[in-house]
Enzyme design. Structure first.
Site, PDB file in Angstrom:
ATOM      1  N   ASN A   1     -24.086 -72.531 -19.785  1.00  0.00           N
ATOM      2  CA  ASN A   1     -22.836 -72.203 -20.471  1.00  0.00           C
ATOM      3  C   ASN A   1     -21.778 -73.270 -20.218  1.00  0.00           C
ATOM      4  OD1 ASN A   1     -23.866 -69.239 -19.232  1.00  0.00           O
ATOM      5  ND2 ASN A   1     -23.508 -69.346 -21.434  1.00  0.00           N
TER       6      ASN A   1
ATOM      7  N   THR B   1     -19.484 -70.399 -10.927  1.00  0.00           N
ATOM      8  CA  THR B   1     -20.344 -70.709  -9.782  1.00  0.00           C
ATOM      9  C   THR B   1     -21.653 -71.242 -10.338  1.00  0.00           C
ATOM     10  OG1 THR B   1     -19.350 -69.023  -8.384  1.00  0.00           O
ATOM     11  CG2 THR B   1     -21.536 -69.782  -7.767  1.00  0.00           C
TER      12      THR B   1
ATOM     13  N   LYS C   1     -19.002 -72.509  -1.775  1.00  0.00           N
ATOM     14  CA  LYS C   1     -19.218 -71.160  -2.301  1.00  0.00           C
ATOM     15  C   LYS C   1     -20.659 -70.707  -2.081  1.00  0.00           C
ATOM     16  CE  LYS C   1     -18.621 -67.456  -4.934  1.00  0.00           C
ATOM     17  NZ  LYS C   1     -18.593 -67.492  -6.400  1.00  0.00           N
TER      18      LYS C   1
ATOM     19  N   LYS D   1     -28.508 -64.331  -8.236  1.00  0.00           N
ATOM     20  CA  LYS D   1     -28.217 -65.585  -8.944  1.00  0.00           C
ATOM     21  C   LYS D   1     -27.655 -66.641  -7.980  1.00  0.00           C
ATOM     22  CE  LYS D   1     -24.746 -67.925 -11.377  1.00  0.00           C
ATOM     23  NZ  LYS D   1     -23.299 -67.907 -11.575  1.00  0.00           N
TER      24      LYS D   1
END
Lengths: 310, 310, 310, 310
Positions: D82, D108, D183, D258
């Site tokens: 995306n 992320t 992250k 994910k």
């Protein structure tokens, strides 16, 4: 396993019943022109090219030049980026590939890259098939390798004819990428079986069992697997395997870690849980970090074994 | 595997060339007096005793009473505490065992308990051997089980004569406890191979491979193992295995979890690292917590498989 | 953590407001009589006894003799068999224990052994409590240890009075064995957090992050844990921790492997799945096999770290 | 954690001290124009755009159109493809981006994709920074999120000014991709800590400990972590967390799977062993396959918990 063949690239050209073997890069895959076919080759390592030349091959400077002269090309390269470059790079095969050329990639790479290469080849009017190989040094010198082939079913006969010069087994696995999928699956289960066998043998020895006897028992029972009956990781249990030769030769831990990385990636992409496969990957990664990178992958027995004196 | 035999106890008595089968506890191991020998038996479940009685066995009330009459006794019990009670309990075998009696325990238990029982038996002048069994329902009804025997080597011939009535393979593994060690090792490697095969088949299917074809490829390659070539966990790949029958029958997940618990304990006690064996144990434990307790252990394929609609 | 205290045994006697510290075995737990109480002690290592003697303790030859003279006894021993011997052995505490004696075992052992000892003590009219200890060398010398206590709630006040001499925190956890359970649970989560922190820091460094910065980020985010904010495993990130001193001192890998073995055993016995705890156990076992036995358990960072030059 | 923000995309434009928020795709990230700045937005879901419009935002049809009008753009998208499309696609930001525009991607994703986007942006004269966000629904509605920012240090002040409208903490982590790395590292350690806490609490409960008491003990000991002291996975231990609300809300298992996939990929690419992180990934993958996909990730406690009646 494909230890001998890793890091190498070959291309075969058939012209009026003459096939020419051409290394696409790096080191040499097969030491002799196979099946009596003349060979055109290229390899980034000049020395490898020279060795092929001594065997009668014609050596060219780039994959593009090989593609200009051959209509049957076999590539065998270390990893996905090498394959991408050899096909789509500035002097890559697809720059000069002729319509109708059969491209066979015997590298072990991500199936999604195989699919990309197939699409790019199709645009140029060429046919791309993935055909990763299994079997080690011994199998290669005896032309006894196993090829797992993915691609259009109608092209399989042509591919098989060529690959049969090098391998006793040439298996059709399905659409493009299916050869990679089969290879990755096999090697993941192989890694799991090998570590499992190493753990089991070590536990048995610590419980007082004789390793040869335990091997016999496993092999006639439900614990039986290729790593227990053909490639036992415990020194002195079996003749002619790396465990009996200080884990030299065979299929290196680094290579197994690489293949398990492919399994990991494809499993992550398809959201498939692979708890043991994933742990096997981490164990081989840890071994690489602890000095086992270049030993045969059966050295996991040594890695897990209690040190002397403990 | 020993699914049929778990939770059961048998004792065989030989008297003037007559051996009598006696269940030591719980459920019945073998439905008929074997090898033509007369049988004395006991079982905590009265119904099991009755079934044996119908087959011609003499039924007694306790292990002690069996020991009073038989000089060849076979026990087969669910776990270590049962074995301890059947031998050293208030109405246990050792209360009335006769000198020279051959005691064969075919339970799958901790090898250290086998060693304790052997010591206690020795004090009473009896010989104790551990002989856990492998092979499932089919093997049992065909007298085709595998026994793995530990104990004094000079007694092995006598044990083998008896056990051969029930099993095609009777293997000498070493000193007392060695049978247990071999059984535990085999089942640990079996569990690893089964989960590995389930993961691999699931990954292959998600990558687009046909499961039957993938099975063929694995079985002619280095991924080959008992779980891939004899007991495949994927429905519709193979005839006559639990995966083709909703994972009914076979060797239950609970039993595999129990055996892996023994592997875990012996590994912890001997300070042996078993990363895959240990993870396999946790996976079977988790399956027991999620409703798979009574399914065949190959149902790990179903456990790992993505749900419909995801 | 209890590095200093492992392998040691202490016994305290109170008589007319005088408590006497007595080592039950092996090495010395506390270098000085605590809380001003006189101390009676025993230790299998004569040298340890002498050191206590120099500090004013009365040294006796066996646990039984200590039990004959003291009515408050604290034991601290390396493992379950030592505890069993110190209490129920030929010259064990229970041979001469007086009615109403308070027995506190600060060893870290299997909770089921604590329960056995409690039952055996009850038969002699004595009260047994388990009170394993947490906190390292620094905490011990500052009388800043944490005791986790299991046993009859009505005896907790008496136990707390005594243990408060050595530890800042004395926590009531429940019935006998609950102290062990709490200690085992804490150390399992500690091991998981430590390996997790080591993996994470290594991954971050390999991705180009500064280890001090990454530590700060984790500590203000949801990755925060004791191993990241108090005992960081990466050299040069934090002052005064073993990672900054070549992983010397602290809590040894062997001891962590032992505690994880207890977690493994209790999880197996209660059929509880502990996938990460179990893998943590195997990693520490493997480290013991690869030369890390005597380093602090935070050296798992070093174990996982890629070697120079790779 | 970023549960609220996943699957959404926002773009902010500053023009003469006016910043405009623009959703780049899918669902809406922030319900109101922040910091009093006017907002230009786009979102593939028309409904999301309408909601923003009601709040005063100007809605455009594509990222390219937003880029034509805004010089401060924030994107927040579900995954790497995306982001690649929103920046480099046919109607992507880079088609019409103005020189000097500050591009902040709060998705992320794989750090290597962030680096690619930064290179592509640089060629157009724009500045790209990665700034993934941590903190859940509550944090978002309170403008209390944490942003981890990677990119040129000299641009950090500008980025911080903008991001401070939405998050209390804006941390500079290093070069482009460093925000993603931080992250990913945090969430990997979070996942390990959560599963570890779930295993530990379950084991403690099975050993007879009260879960509230065990939580207290862990939180004052070395087992302490965010999952034990702030987000406890056991129902009825803590107020206001998903475990106390049938694991509804919070951070979904799918999203954690994910993020662990990203950790797995980066670890594989950098050849870093992450044994626990990798197993945590597999556990969350398995949970997705067994019906836990949409529950909060602390539901791993429920997944591992023994079923009633076992």
């Amino acid at each position: 396993m494909a230890a001998l063949l890793r890091g190498s690239g070959t291309a075969l050209r058939r012209s009026r019943n003459h096939v020419r073997l051409a290394t696409g890069s790096r080191s040499m895959a097969s030491k002799t022109p196979v099946g009596g076919y003349p060979v055109i080759a290229t390899d980034v390592f000049i020395q490898s090219g020279k060795e092929l030349q001594d065997l009668g091959a014609q050596i060219l400077d780039s994959p593009a030049e090989v593609a200009d002269k051959a209509d049957r090309i076999i590539t065998m390269l270390p990893s996905s980026p090498n394959v991408i470059e050899a096909y789509t790079g500035a002097s890559g095969i697809l720059r000069k590939v002729k319509k109708g050329t059969l491209l066979i990639d015997s590298s072990t790479i991500d199936p999604s890259v195989s699919k990309e290469m197939a699409l790019a080849s199709e645009k140029m009017g060429a046919v791309f098939m993935d055909a990763p190989v299994s079997g080690g040094v011994g199998a290669a010198s005896l032309a006894n390798l196993t090829f797992m082939v993915g691609g259009p079913e109608e092209e399989f006969t042509a591919a098989k004819e060529l690959l049969s010069c090098m391998g006793a087994n040439v298996l059709y696995c399905g659409q493009v990428g299916a050869g990679q999928a089969a290879k990755i699956c096999n090697n993941m289960l192989l890694a799991i079986g090998m570590i499992g066998t190493a753990e089991t043998m070590n536990l048995g020895i610590r419980l007082g069992l004789d390793p040869k006897l335990l091997t016999q028992i496993l092999n006639m029972s439900s614990g039986r697997c290729w790593s227990s009956d053909t490639y036992n990781p415990v020194p002195s249990v079996m003749e002619g395997v790396p465990s009996n030769n200080n884990y030299l030769g065979g299929f290196g831990t680094t290579l197994m870690a690489k293949d398990l990385g492919l399994a990991q990636n494809t499993a992550t992409n398809t959201k498939t849980p692979i708890p043991l496969g994933s742990l096997a990957h981490q164990i081989y990664r840890t071994m690489c970090a602890r000095g086992y990178a270049n030993k045969d992958f059966s050295s996991v027995f040594q890695f897990l074994r209690e040190e002397e004196g403990q």
